[in-house]
Motif scaffolding. Structure first.
Motif, short mmCIF file in Angstrom:
data_model
loop_
_atom_site.label_atom_id
_atom_site.label_comp_id
_atom_site.label_asym_id
_atom_site.label_seq_id
_atom_site.Cartn_x
_atom_site.Cartn_y
_atom_site.Cartn_z
N GLN A 184 -4.85 60.15 119.30
CA GLN A 184 -4.68 58.72 118.99
C GLN A 184 -4.35 57.93 120.26
N THR A 185 -3.47 58.51 121.08
CA THR A 185 -3.11 57.84 122.34
C THR A 185 -4.33 57.76 123.27
N ALA A 186 -5.07 58.88 123.34
CA ALA A 186 -6.24 58.91 124.23
C ALA A 186 -7.32 57.93 123.78
N PHE A 187 -7.39 57.69 122.48
CA PHE A 187 -8.45 56.82 121.94
C PHE A 187 -8.42 55.42 122.55
N LYS A 188 -7.19 54.93 122.81
CA LYS A 188 -7.06 53.53 123.26
C LYS A 188 -7.89 53.26 124.51
N SER A 189 -7.83 54.19 125.48
CA SER A 189 -8.63 53.93 126.69
C SER A 189 -10.02 54.58 126.62
N TRP A 190 -10.15 55.67 125.87
CA TRP A 190 -11.46 56.34 125.79
C TRP A 190 -12.51 55.42 125.17
N ARG A 191 -12.11 54.64 124.15
CA ARG A 191 -13.10 53.77 123.51
C ARG A 191 -13.56 52.66 124.46
N LYS A 192 -12.73 52.35 125.47
CA LYS A 192 -13.12 51.30 126.43
C LYS A 192 -13.93 51.87 127.59
N THR A 193 -13.95 53.20 127.71
CA THR A 193 -14.76 53.83 128.77
C THR A 193 -16.23 53.58 128.42
N PRO A 194 -17.01 52.99 129.30
CA PRO A 194 -18.40 52.68 128.94
C PRO A 194 -19.18 53.92 128.50
N ALA A 195 -20.04 53.74 127.51
CA ALA A 195 -20.82 54.87 126.99
C ALA A 195 -21.56 55.64 128.09
N PRO A 196 -22.20 54.96 129.06
CA PRO A 196 -22.89 55.74 130.11
C PRO A 196 -21.92 56.61 130.92
N GLN A 197 -20.66 56.19 131.02
CA GLN A 197 -19.67 57.04 131.70
C GLN A 197 -19.21 58.18 130.79
N ARG A 198 -19.04 57.87 129.50
CA ARG A 198 -18.58 58.93 128.58
C ARG A 198 -19.57 60.11 128.58
N VAL A 199 -20.87 59.81 128.60
CA VAL A 199 -21.82 60.92 128.51
C VAL A 199 -21.91 61.73 129.80
N GLN A 200 -21.38 61.19 130.90
CA GLN A 200 -21.39 62.00 132.13
C GLN A 200 -20.60 63.29 131.92
N TYR A 201 -19.54 63.24 131.12
CA TYR A 201 -18.76 64.46 130.82
C TYR A 201 -19.63 65.47 130.06
N LEU A 202 -20.50 64.95 129.19
CA LEU A 202 -21.36 65.85 128.42
C LEU A 202 -22.45 66.47 129.29
N PHE A 203 -22.98 65.70 130.23
CA PHE A 203 -23.95 66.29 131.18
C PHE A 203 -23.29 67.45 131.91
N ARG A 204 -22.02 67.24 132.34
CA ARG A 204 -21.32 68.31 133.06
C ARG A 204 -21.04 69.49 132.13
N LEU A 205 -20.68 69.19 130.87
CA LEU A 205 -20.42 70.28 129.91
C LEU A 205 -21.67 71.12 129.70
N LYS A 206 -22.81 70.44 129.58
CA LYS A 206 -24.06 71.20 129.40
C LYS A 206 -24.26 72.18 130.56
N ASN A 207 -24.06 71.69 131.79
CA ASN A 207 -24.26 72.57 132.95
C ASN A 207 -23.30 73.75 132.93
N LEU A 208 -22.03 73.48 132.58
CA LEU A 208 -21.05 74.57 132.52
C LEU A 208 -21.42 75.58 131.44
N MET A 209 -21.93 75.07 130.32
CA MET A 209 -22.32 75.98 129.22
C MET A 209 -23.53 76.83 129.62
N GLU A 210 -24.43 76.25 130.40
CA GLU A 210 -25.59 77.04 130.87
C GLU A 210 -25.10 78.18 131.77
N VAL A 211 -24.15 77.87 132.65
CA VAL A 211 -23.64 78.91 133.56
C VAL A 211 -22.90 79.99 132.77
#
Ligand code: NAD
Length: 495
Positions: free
Chosen positions: A56-83
């Protein structure tokens, strides 16, 4: 009973690993060897509260993080999962029993969901219409809900949380994952990767547990949305309790999947595909074929061919090469499946291939059941309706496709139905009339890829929006409609 030397698993809350203040620990068992691998805590309600508050605390700033920035974490997660791909797949086999190839297929589908969720900047867009009335514009925007959670089953420990989690956080929500207490290790490995992403603390949280943790999720005031996958009785319970608490909820339940085999079906292909569907993952797939309905002359040819294929399937430890089918998850599951085979025989069926009490050299303590074929199953009998969730295929014979579709539509579940034929007209009739959310035409496991919703009808699903793809985006966002008017007089004054 727990062994004293096993590692105790931790939760991941607010960006940190921590031990649950748990009163009870369960052994995590390798189903092929019956050896304990670790101890999992049954986290109490207070641990869920810690995770929910952090999210709940994290939500306050996470929702304001622009969507194109939020998905950068997922691009990195995909790479880590491939490795980490092979390590993740091996962990699935270790704790869940399926073969390494099946585990690899599972992780591939998990990664695919991460890839799709990277498209959130497009998928989350709203709609608008200028001049919906004179000088008035109307916009529909999508906003995240807040904190959401998934309660997962044992049979796909690596994939099922990914039907929801990447979409939830890409849309700006924060999240709790509660894996099945029988297979907690794969998500530990996934969260070790998540820990390397430098996500803001509290965006993704992992809590191990059983019923107490589930009830705490269902009742927690800050958790806005719940995704559940598991058996139908638990799905119904979760749907009712979460909805009564005012939460958005989607519950995928159990199944009893039929396949129809018409006389013109390609016998070799149909046998291979239906055997993989019925016996793959030891029948512990919600999209496993459970009933094969032969129509007309398909009866004799298919019966002989599927019996041979079932009897020759290589059963053993999923980490060993050449093994085609692993064990079922627990000793209790094995006993339940064997009792259901006996119930089928008691209800008039013949065990044409009987997989009970097999001896797998070197794995005598493992929870193995070999592929089983029940012949001449009475469509009205209990065994024709009960989800077995093991490597058992029941054969039913009918005279026409109309009768077969009528039988399918009389069932309580609606997860998947498949047809094997070379006739386009029959395929079209089946697709149109069969009451199931996932339809296969010459396909044995009609699992939608991540671009499509994982549908399910009747008692296989409670809710409306499903997991994966655009449905997940809609589930994890709430729409807001803005109607705007600006006085034309002010236009010219600005410039
Ligand atoms: P399950 O219902 O026993 O458990 C699922 C989750 O619910 C687990 O996290 C567990 O901790 C929790 N749970 C179990 N009993 C509970 C209770 N009484 N109160 C609160 N929480 C409880 O399911 P399972 O045995 O892990 O998984 C197998 C079932 O899942 C099968 O019925 C299968 O068909 C179904 N399944 C469905 C789909 C689908 O997409 N429809 C996918 C996979 C599995």
């Amino acid at each position: 009973m727990t062994s004293p030397t096993l590692p105790i698993l931790q939760n991941y809350i607010n960006g940190q690993w921590s031990y649950a203040a748990a009163t009870e620990l369960l052994d995590v068992i390798n189903p092929a060897t019956a050896e304990p691998l670790a101890k999992v805590p049954l986290s109490p309600a207070e641990t869920i509260d810690q995770a929910a508050q952090a999210a709940q605390t994290a939500f306050k700033s996470w929702r304001k993080t622009p969507a194109p920035q939020r998905v950068q974490y997922l691009f990195r997660l995909k790479n880590l999962m491939e490795v980490a791909f092979e390590d993740l797949a091996q962990t699935i086999t270790l704790e869940c029993g399926k073969t390494l190839d099946e585990a690899r297929g599972e992780m591939r589908r998990a990664i695919e969901n991460v890839e799709i969720a990277c498209g959130i900047p497009m998928m989350m867009q709203g709609t608008n219409l200028e001049d919906i009335a004179t000088g008035i514009d109307e916009l529909m925007i999508r906003q995240p809900l807040g904190v959401a959670a998934v309660i997962a089953p044992f049979n796909f420990p690596g994939m099922i949380p990914f039907w929801f989690m990447p979409y939830a956080i890409a849309c700006g929500n924060t999240y709790l994952v509660k894996p099945s207490e029988r297979v907690p290790l794969t998500m530990i490995k996934v969260f070790e990767l998540i820990d390397q992403l430098n996500l803001p603390p509290g965006v993704l949280n992992l809590v191990q547990g059983g019923r107490e943790a589930v009830d705490a999720i269902l009742d927690h005031p800050v958790i806005r949305a719940i995704s559940f996958v598991g058996s139908t009785p638990v799905a119904r319970y979760i749907y009712n309790r979460a909805a009564a608490n005012g939460k958005r909820v989607q519950c995928q339940g159990g199944a009893k999947n039929p396949v129809i085999i018409l006389p013109d079906a390609d016998l070799e292909m149909t046998t291979r595909i239906t055997a993989d569907s019925a016996f793959g993952c030891a029948g512990q797939r919600c999209l496993a074929a459970s009933i094969a309905i032969t129509v007309g002359e398909a009866r004799d040819t298919y019966t002989e061919s599927i019996a041979q294929t079932a009897a020759s399937r290589v059963v053993g430890y999923g980490l060993e090469p050449g093994v085609q089918m692993g064990p079922v998850i627990t000793k209790a599951s094995r006993q339940r499946i064997e009792a259901l085979i006996q119930a089928g025989v008691d209800q008039g069926a013949t065990a044409l291939v009987d997989g009970r009490s097999p001896q797998i050299p070197g794995y005598e303590q493992g929870h193995f059941v070999r592929p089983t074929i029940l012949q001449n199953v009475d469509p009205a009998s209990e065994i024709a309706k009960t989800e077995i969730f093991g490597p058992v295929l029941s054969l039913i014979h009918l005279d026409t496709i109309d009768q077969a579709i009528e039988l399918i539509n009389s069932g309580q579940y609606g997860n998947m139905a498949c047809l094997f034929t070379e006739s386009g007209a029959a395929a079209r009739q089946f697709r149109y009339e069969a009451e199931a959310g996932n339809i296969g035409i010459n396909i044995g496991v009609a699992a939608p890829m991540a671009f499509f919703p994982f549908s399910g009808w009747k008692e296989s699903f409670f809710g409306d929006l499903h997991g994966q793809g655009q449905h997940a985006v809609e589930f994890f966002t709430q729409t807001k409609v803005v109607v705007e008017r600006w006085s034309p007089k002010s236009w010219s004054r600005q410039f």
